[in-house]
Design an enzyme around this catalytic site. Structure first.
Site, mmCIF file in Angstrom:
data_model
loop_
_atom_site.group_PDB
_atom_site.id
_atom_site.type_symbol
_atom_site.label_atom_id
_atom_site.label_comp_id
_atom_site.label_asym_id
_atom_site.label_seq_id
_atom_site.Cartn_x
_atom_site.Cartn_y
_atom_site.Cartn_z
ATOM 1 N N GLU A 302 0.683 -1.243 -0.085
ATOM 2 C CA GLU A 302 0.046 0.092 0.089
ATOM 3 C C GLU A 302 0.743 1.365 0.028
ATOM 4 O OE1 GLU A 302 -3.616 -0.832 2.278
ATOM 5 O OE2 GLU A 302 -3.662 1.278 2.801
ATOM 6 N N HIS A 331 7.955 -26.459 0.703
ATOM 7 C CA HIS A 331 7.047 -27.603 0.071
ATOM 8 C C HIS A 331 5.928 -27.139 -0.899
ATOM 9 C CE1 HIS A 331 9.409 -30.396 2.476
ATOM 10 N NE2 HIS A 331 9.401 -29.616 3.149
ATOM 11 N N LYS A 445 -13.190 2.030 -1.439
ATOM 12 C CA LYS A 445 -13.939 2.597 -0.409
ATOM 13 C C LYS A 445 -15.416 3.398 -0.810
ATOM 14 C CE LYS A 445 -10.984 2.549 3.790
ATOM 15 N NZ LYS A 445 -10.594 3.456 4.629
HETATM 16 O O1 PA5 Z 1 -3.057 1.971 5.668
HETATM 17 C C1 PA5 Z 1 -3.967 2.569 5.596
HETATM 18 O O2 PA5 Z 1 -4.301 3.630 5.870
HETATM 19 C C2 PA5 Z 1 -5.279 1.574 5.357
HETATM 20 O O3 PA5 Z 1 -5.090 0.237 5.140
HETATM 21 C C3 PA5 Z 1 -6.153 1.684 6.351
HETATM 22 O O4 PA5 Z 1 -5.521 0.914 7.459
HETATM 23 C C4 PA5 Z 1 -7.574 0.892 6.212
HETATM 24 O O5 PA5 Z 1 -8.113 1.228 5.108
HETATM 25 C C5 PA5 Z 1 -8.623 1.215 7.331
HETATM 26 O O6 PA5 Z 1 -8.949 2.330 7.509
HETATM 27 P P1 PA5 Z 1 -9.532 3.074 8.744
HETATM 28 O O7 PA5 Z 1 -8.607 2.892 9.946
HETATM 29 O O8 PA5 Z 1 -9.831 4.589 8.559
HETATM 30 O O9 PA5 Z 1 -10.796 2.293 9.260
#
Ligand code: PA5
Length: 476
Positions: A302, A331, A445
């Site tokens: 990410e 394996h 989202k």
């Molecule tokens: O790293 C990030 O920003 C995302 O993976 C969030 O952790 C994830 O989308 C959850 O978002 P939120 O904490 O706003 O619910």
């Protein structure tokens, strides 16, 4: 674990062995030379400078977490003590960064079968980290828990994530029906202090609340209340975990690349990406670190997977992170890693000393091909297999390096997580991308909000409605 002396810290220092990234070991075609590193040093130095100069600024608030949470840590410890006394189940509702860190630390630092132990041996509530909205999973959870002895922690920085807020709505309704006014004693909110709806809801409901600092993104949040509260509930020494992170921060702030494992691994990964190594495999040789690999995959994927760089140019950057577990995946995956395309960098995590060991019993004397195992320990076996795999990959000219952990404990886990965060930050600067945004995640989202008819997302809904329809001839 009491406060560590400087000698104890030194003994617990993680090390990175990058021999097998070098041409002497994996061959001239695949490996790097000292000259390659030297030639790229100006780039590494500039990435180093940007990261260090921006410490604590913008979305780099995570760099200060080992130092600036004195008060909140005391609050977390006191709250955790109360939870440990009162309840038998602690449930985290969250997704992405709100779930992967707590899961990784739980697996790393608790008994590997914690939830199956009787309370007396467990000495802490069971932990459930619920990061999916699979209805069967929620139904099974609700069918399992004794709500009288359960506390939920709803964790979302944005305070808006559909999955997490759905979980909150479902459970809060059940709690209100069961406990009336006292429902609030069973729910904690961990969210942004200033943004989103969860903070407003928490205030209205009178929930105990912990804050996710503004400059700390989801995937960099394990060392703030997101991860510290579940860890403290489990009885993990969160002060020691933070001191491990602080120790690693000092190491990874060394200007000299040969002394700075995060900067060195960042540069090696970056140079590998430039040569088409598009896959980063994270392969711990310890079940306790299995979910650290999951956590890493989110951090790496990410943070670095970006379409455009900071100048707005299209770059389609990033490596696809893959999790593997030693020896299990020997394996399953290793055949591909050794003989498939030359498109991977494999990171092993080695544990020198396991917290428990089991000796392989004497037996099968008449079968020497089985008997050779006898009197060795499983600890020896797993580490020997790791060395053997490393050797097999290296002789097949496959880039790999190893992070060596003297043992797995709160201090070394603090070190490990912080080191990966620093490495990610340095690679982000080498790639000249924004490490801390996630437009790709937001896209999904927003489409969900639109499809569920959320106010303000009418345009997205219209776009989706006008997208090409699927054709029946493409089903078979
Ligand atoms: O790293 C990030 O920003 C995302 O993976 C969030 O952790 C994830 O989308 C959850 O978002 P939120 O904490 O706003 O619910």
């Amino acid at each position: 674990m009491a406060k560590l002396t400087s000698q104890q810290k030194k003994d617990l220092r993680l090390k990175m062995d990058y021999n097998n990234m070098m041409s002497e070991f994996v061959g001239e075609k695949e490996g790097f030379t000292a000259k390659d590193i030297k030639d790229n040093l100006p780039l590494a130095n500039s990435a180093y400078k940007i990261v260090q100069e921006n410490r604590g600024k913008g979305m780099m608030g995570w760099m200060d977490l080992p130092y600036n949470q004195k008060e909140v840590v005391e609050d977390i410890i006191a709250t955790a003590k109360d939870i440990r006394k009162k309840c038998d189940n602690f449930v985290v509702f969250g997704i992405g960064g709100s779930a992967l860190g707590p899961t990784a630390v739980f697996q790393a630092l608790c008994h590997l079968r914690h939830n199956e132990l009787p309370r007396k041996l467990r000495k802490a509530p069971k932990l459930y980290v619920e990061d999916n909205v699979d209805p069967e999973r929620m139904a099974s959870l609700l069918g399992t828990l004794d709500l009288n002895k359960t506390i939920f922690n709803v964790v979302t920085k944005s305070g808006a994530t559909s999955e997490t807020m759905s979980q909150y709505l479902i459970v809060m309704d059940i709690l209100k029906k069961k406990f009336g006014e006292k429902a609030k004693d069973h729910m904690i909110a961990t969210t942004s202090k200033n943004r989103g709806n969860l903070i407003k809801i928490a205030k209205e409901e009178g929930l105990k609340t912990f804050y996710i600092p503004d400059g700390v993104g989801g995937r960099f949040s394990e060392l703030c209340p997101v991860g510290l509260l579940p860890a403290a509930v489990l009885g993990i020494d969160i002060k020691v975990m933070l001191s491990g992170a602080a120790y690693m921060d000092k190491i990874c702030s060394d200007k000299k690349i040969t002394k700075n494992p995060a900067l060195m691994s960042a540069l090696l990964e970056y140079m590998s990406m430039k040569r088409g190594k598009n896959i980063s495999v994270m392969m711990p040789y310890a079940d306790s670190l299995k979910y650290v690999a999951d956590w890493y995959c989110q951090l790496w994927g990410e943070s670095l997977g970006k379409a455009v760089n900071k100048n707005g140019e299209t770059v389609y950057a990033g490596q696809t992170p893959v999790k593997a577990l030693g020896v299990t995946d020997q394996h399953s995956q290793i055949q591909l890693y050794r003989e498939g395309g030359f498109d991977k960098v494999i990171t092993f995590i080695a544990v020198e000393k396991f917290r428990a060991d089991v000796t392989i019993s004497e037996g099968c004397e008449q079968f020497p091909d089985v008997n050779f195992l006898c009197n060795h320990t499983l600890g020896e076996l797993i580490n020997t297999e790791r060395k053997a795999t490393e050797y097999a990959l290296t002789t097949a000219n496959r880039l790999n390096y190893t992070i060596i952990m003297p043992e797995v404990n709160a201090f070394t886990i603090g070190e490990l997580l912080y080191m990966f965060e620093m490495e990610t930050a340095y690679v982000g600067e080498l790639l000249n991308i924004d490490t801390y945004n996630q437009p790709g995640v937001e896209g999904g989202k927003n489409a969900t909000y639109a499809l569920f008819g959320r106010r303000g997302y009418e345009n997205v809904k219209e776009e989706i409605d006008n997208a090409p329809r699927k054709k029946s001839e493409y089903f078979c």
